[in-house]
Design a protein around this motif. Sequence first.
Motif, PDB file in Angstrom:
ATOM      1  N   SER A   1       0.808  -1.222   0.000  1.00  0.00           N
ATOM      2  CA  SER A   1       0.000   0.000   0.000  1.00  0.00           C
ATOM      3  C   SER A   1       0.841   1.272   0.000  1.00  0.00           C
ATOM      4  CB  SER A   1      -0.928   0.004   1.221  1.00  0.00           C
ATOM      5  OG  SER A   1      -0.173  -0.048   2.415  1.00  0.00           O
ATOM      6  N   VAL A   2       2.140   1.162   0.261  1.00  0.00           N
ATOM      7  CA  VAL A   2       2.979   2.361   0.312  1.00  0.00           C
ATOM      8  C   VAL A   2       4.109   2.344  -0.708  1.00  0.00           C
ATOM      9  CG1 VAL A   2       2.482   2.574   2.775  1.00  0.00           C
ATOM     10  CG2 VAL A   2       4.630   1.490   2.035  1.00  0.00           C
ATOM     11  N   GLU A   3       4.237   1.245  -1.429  1.00  0.00           N
ATOM     12  CA  GLU A   3       5.319   1.109  -2.414  1.00  0.00           C
ATOM     13  C   GLU A   3       5.278   2.286  -3.392  1.00  0.00           C
ATOM     14  OE1 GLU A   3       7.260  -2.164  -2.958  1.00  0.00           O
ATOM     15  OE2 GLU A   3       8.549  -0.670  -3.892  1.00  0.00           O
ATOM     16  N   GLY A   4       6.421   2.935  -3.567  1.00  0.00           N
ATOM     17  CA  GLY A   4       6.518   4.050  -4.494  1.00  0.00           C
ATOM     18  C   GLY A   4       6.151   5.397  -3.911  1.00  0.00           C
ATOM     19  N   ARG A   5       5.563   5.404  -2.712  1.00  0.00           N
ATOM     20  CA  ARG A   5       5.198   6.676  -2.062  1.00  0.00           C
ATOM     21  C   ARG A   5       6.008   6.918  -0.790  1.00  0.00           C
ATOM     22  NH1 ARG A   5       0.404   7.370   0.192  1.00  0.00           N
ATOM     23  NH2 ARG A   5       0.052   5.153   0.594  1.00  0.00           N
ATOM     24  N   PHE A   6       6.386   5.855  -0.108  1.00  0.00           N
ATOM     25  CA  PHE A   6       7.141   5.949   1.138  1.00  0.00           C
ATOM     26  C   PHE A   6       8.552   5.431   0.891  1.00  0.00           C
ATOM     27  CE2 PHE A   6       3.444   5.545   4.432  1.00  0.00           C
ATOM     28  CZ  PHE A   6       2.749   6.545   3.761  1.00  0.00           C
ATOM     29  N   PHE A   7       9.501   6.047   1.618  1.00  0.00           N
ATOM     30  CA  PHE A   7      10.895   5.642   1.464  1.00  0.00           C
ATOM     31  C   PHE A   7      11.565   5.616   2.833  1.00  0.00           C
ATOM     32  CE2 PHE A   7      10.818   5.770  -3.075  1.00  0.00           C
ATOM     33  CZ  PHE A   7       9.833   6.700  -3.368  1.00  0.00           C
ATOM     34  N   ILE A   8      12.229   4.517   3.118  1.00  0.00           N
ATOM     35  CA  ILE A   8      12.901   4.355   4.405  1.00  0.00           C
ATOM     36  C   ILE A   8      14.398   4.511   4.212  1.00  0.00           C
ATOM     37  CG2 ILE A   8      13.058   1.831   4.149  1.00  0.00           C
ATOM     38  CD1 ILE A   8      12.610   1.622   7.188  1.00  0.00           C
TER      39      ILE A   8
ATOM     40  N   ASN B   1      22.213   7.022  14.743  1.00  0.00           N
ATOM     41  CA  ASN B   1      21.341   6.003  15.330  1.00  0.00           C
ATOM     42  C   ASN B   1      19.872   6.309  15.036  1.00  0.00           C
ATOM     43  OD1 ASN B   1      21.397   3.522  16.650  1.00  0.00           O
ATOM     44  ND2 ASN B   1      20.981   4.436  18.656  1.00  0.00           N
ATOM     45  N   THR B   2      19.605   6.721  13.818  1.00  0.00           N
ATOM     46  CA  THR B   2      18.279   7.199  13.443  1.00  0.00           C
ATOM     47  C   THR B   2      17.828   6.562  12.130  1.00  0.00           C
ATOM     48  OG1 THR B   2      18.672   9.317  14.522  1.00  0.00           O
ATOM     49  CG2 THR B   2      16.887   9.238  12.904  1.00  0.00           C
ATOM     50  N   VAL B   3      16.545   6.210  12.096  1.00  0.00           N
ATOM     51  CA  VAL B   3      15.911   5.713  10.876  1.00  0.00           C
ATOM     52  C   VAL B   3      14.781   6.667  10.514  1.00  0.00           C
ATOM     53  CG1 VAL B   3      14.584   3.836   9.867  1.00  0.00           C
ATOM     54  CG2 VAL B   3      16.527   3.331  11.346  1.00  0.00           C
ATOM     55  N   TYR B   4      14.639   6.936   9.224  1.00  0.00           N
ATOM     56  CA  TYR B   4      13.633   7.875   8.739  1.00  0.00           C
ATOM     57  C   TYR B   4      12.603   7.157   7.872  1.00  0.00           C
ATOM     58  CZ  TYR B   4      17.397  11.099   9.967  1.00  0.00           C
ATOM     59  OH  TYR B   4      18.393  11.772  10.627  1.00  0.00           O
ATOM     60  N   LEU B   5      11.406   7.671   7.867  1.00  0.00           N
ATOM     61  CA  LEU B   5      10.370   7.239   6.936  1.00  0.00           C
ATOM     62  C   LEU B   5       9.848   8.486   6.242  1.00  0.00           C
ATOM     63  CD1 LEU B   5       8.717   4.835   5.844  1.00  0.00           C
ATOM     64  CD2 LEU B   5       6.937   5.469   7.496  1.00  0.00           C
ATOM     65  N   GLN B   6      10.239   8.659   4.990  1.00  0.00           N
ATOM     66  CA  GLN B   6       9.772   9.780   4.188  1.00  0.00           C
ATOM     67  C   GLN B   6       8.501   9.365   3.463  1.00  0.00           C
ATOM     68  OE1 GLN B   6      11.183  13.103   3.729  1.00  0.00           O
ATOM     69  NE2 GLN B   6       9.109  13.267   2.912  1.00  0.00           N
ATOM     70  N   MET B   7       7.445  10.118   3.669  1.00  0.00           N
ATOM     71  CA  MET B   7       6.146   9.772   3.107  1.00  0.00           C
ATOM     72  C   MET B   7       5.699  10.865   2.136  1.00  0.00           C
ATOM     73  SD  MET B   7       4.297   8.280   6.544  1.00  0.00           S
ATOM     74  CE  MET B   7       4.320   9.839   7.416  1.00  0.00           C
ATOM     75  N   TYR B   8       5.359  10.480   0.933  1.00  0.00           N
ATOM     76  CA  TYR B   8       4.864  11.407  -0.091  1.00  0.00           C
ATOM     77  C   TYR B   8       3.436  11.026  -0.478  1.00  0.00           C
ATOM     78  CZ  TYR B   8       9.820  12.583  -0.801  1.00  0.00           C
ATOM     79  OH  TYR B   8      11.126  12.986  -0.639  1.00  0.00           O
ATOM     80  N   SER B   9       2.764  11.980  -1.098  1.00  0.00           N
ATOM     81  CA  SER B   9       1.411  11.738  -1.631  1.00  0.00           C
ATOM     82  C   SER B   9       0.515  11.044  -0.611  1.00  0.00           C
ATOM     83  CB  SER B   9       1.500  10.887  -2.902  1.00  0.00           C
ATOM     84  OG  SER B   9       2.299  11.519  -3.874  1.00  0.00           O
ATOM     85  N   LEU B  10       0.467  11.605   0.577  1.00  0.00           N
ATOM     86  CA  LEU B  10      -0.308  10.987   1.651  1.00  0.00           C
ATOM     87  C   LEU B  10      -1.793  10.949   1.317  1.00  0.00           C
ATOM     88  CD1 LEU B  10       1.630  12.446   4.652  1.00  0.00           C
ATOM     89  CD2 LEU B  10       1.236  10.015   4.234  1.00  0.00           C
ATOM     90  N   LYS B  11      -2.435   9.877   1.769  1.00  0.00           N
ATOM     91  CA  LYS B  11      -3.854   9.657   1.537  1.00  0.00           C
ATOM     92  C   LYS B  11      -4.557   9.496   2.885  1.00  0.00           C
ATOM     93  CE  LYS B  11      -2.627   6.850  -2.502  1.00  0.00           C
ATOM     94  NZ  LYS B  11      -2.772   5.517  -3.144  1.00  0.00           N
ATOM     95  N   PRO B  12      -5.869   9.697   2.914  1.00  0.00           N
ATOM     96  CA  PRO B  12      -6.594   9.484   4.183  1.00  0.00           C
ATOM     97  C   PRO B  12      -6.387   8.072   4.740  1.00  0.00           C
ATOM     98  CG  PRO B  12      -7.959  10.717   2.670  1.00  0.00           C
ATOM     99  CD  PRO B  12      -6.737  10.310   1.895  1.00  0.00           C
TER     100      PRO B  12
END
Length: 125
Positions: free
Chosen positions: A63-70, A77-88
């Motif tokens: 459901s997030v492939e192509g929109r979210f990037f880890i 010591n940090t991990v990020y989750l970049q989220m684009y084109s967010l949906k409800p």
Amino acid sequence: QVQRVESGGGLLQTGDSLRLSCVGRVRTVSSYAVGWFRQAPGNPREFVAAIDWSGSNQRYGDSVEGRFFISRDNAKNTVYLQMYSLKPEDTAVYFCAASGGVVHPTPRESEYDYWGQGTQVTVSS
């Protein structure tokens, strides 16, 4: 014991972008996989994304492939989750989790040993 703290949640609109951060507070977990999961009210927890110890390999939920990037910065010591084109339908509490022994980016909750407290992401239409 490893404590992980998520941050970056908030209230957004459809199409917005957001970056979540997950910081290891007590002990470094740079040698193992880290994952992001989410849980919406009334739903089971869902796999979102995972990254291997080096940051070279990632895996994503359908459901997030192509929109979210880890990504990860082991020096911080940090991990990020970049989220684009967010949906409800992305509205949920987002959790990060660190494995105590698995190095590959696994989608299995059982392979993660240390969990954060979660951060709320709400996307309005």
